[in-house]
Design a protein around this motif. Structure first.
Motif, short mmCIF file in Angstrom:
data_model
loop_
_atom_site.label_atom_id
_atom_site.label_comp_id
_atom_site.label_asym_id
_atom_site.label_seq_id
_atom_site.Cartn_x
_atom_site.Cartn_y
_atom_site.Cartn_z
N ASN A 1 61.79 31.29 8.20
CA ASN A 1 62.44 30.00 7.96
C ASN A 1 61.97 29.38 6.63
OD1 ASN A 1 59.79 29.50 9.31
ND2 ASN A 1 60.38 27.36 9.14
N ASN A 2 62.86 28.62 6.01
CA ASN A 2 62.58 27.93 4.75
C ASN A 2 62.01 28.88 3.68
OD1 ASN A 2 63.49 25.37 5.49
ND2 ASN A 2 61.53 24.80 6.38
N ARG B 1 52.84 25.80 11.05
CA ARG B 1 53.16 24.41 10.70
C ARG B 1 52.08 23.76 9.84
NH1 ARG B 1 58.45 22.96 11.20
NH2 ARG B 1 59.35 23.94 13.05
N GLU B 2 50.86 24.23 9.93
CA GLU B 2 49.77 23.64 9.16
C GLU B 2 49.60 24.32 7.81
OE1 GLU B 2 44.97 22.77 9.55
OE2 GLU B 2 46.22 22.95 11.36
N THR B 3 49.56 25.65 7.80
CA THR B 3 49.32 26.37 6.55
C THR B 3 50.61 26.71 5.81
OG1 THR B 3 49.41 28.57 7.58
CG2 THR B 3 47.28 27.40 7.59
#
Length: 225
Positions: free
Chosen positions: A10-11, A37-39
């Motif tokens: 994704n992205n 989601r964090e890194t």
């Protein structure tokens, strides 16, 4: 089962590969991977597909192809039947080759540097280190990174004078490759009202039915609006 499998993050640059496949009308399947989601890094499971653990990667039968530019060229040669590539040897053909390489060789590095320095500025670190780290990040970003991005955007804007597409009169693989850096530039790199040709070009690619279908296939993609 479709012959082509896209290992899609994704992205990421992988969205260009889905768009290419849709423009060519090829049958394919998508295996999705989500960033941490964090890194914001790709998951370790991608290393089972390619040693570097990055996306995009495609499997076409027994052949595994990595790197978005190589994948786009492979699909054009292997499955394109002359589509999306100007006539070999023509001026448009060499413009196409130029912009294919420009996308990753020149356009993306300063955008990635800006992303890194933006994250340094917003990251958690010991309080005594914050002023130093953020001061360095801000200095490099303002004195080098943003002037590079500004100059490149002005250059690309000028190159679209009298042209609808980067290689000439028709959509080509050059436009597919240029989509990600220019979408990133609009999101975080200063592409705006002073670049009407680039904005018009972005509107044109986003309006294409194949592009819209690729978004449906790929899922989360923050750079298309």
């Amino acid at each position: 089962m479709p012959a082509i499998t896209v290992h899609h993050l994704n992205n990421s640059r992988s969205q260009r590969v889905l768009w290419m496949l849709e423009e060519l009308g090829l049958d394919y399947q998508v295996r999705r991977y989500e960033r941490d989601r964090e890194t914001m890094l790709a998951p370790e499971s991608l290393r089972k597909v390619h040693p570097l653990g990055k996306s995009p990667v495609i499997e076409d039968g027994e052949r595994v192809v990595a790197e978005s530019g190589a994948i786009i060229e492979y699909l054009a040669v292997r499955h394109g039947n002359g589509r999306l590539v100007p006539e070999p040897g023509s001026d448009d053909y060499w413009r196409c080759r130029y912009w294919m390489h420009f996308a990753e060789g020149s356009a993306m590095p300063p955008l990635l540097m800006k992303l890194v320095f933006d994250r340094v500025e917003s990251s958690k670190m010991p309080f005594f280190a914050r002023p130093i780290a953020r001061g360095i990040a801000d200095k490099v970003r303002s004195s080098f990174v943003m002037p590079q991005i500004k100059a490149q955007l002005a250059y690309m804007e000028a190159e679209l004078e009298g042209r609808d597409w980067f290689a000439g009169r028709e959509l080509s693989i050059a436009d597919i490759m240029m989509s990600f850096p220019l979408e990133a530039a609009k999101s975080r790199g200063g592409l705006g009202e002073s670049h009407p040709r680039l904005l018009r070009w972005l509107d044109a690619i986003h309006a294409r039915p194949a592009y819209r279908r690729a978004l449906e296939q790929g899922g989360e993609y923050a750079f298309a609006d």
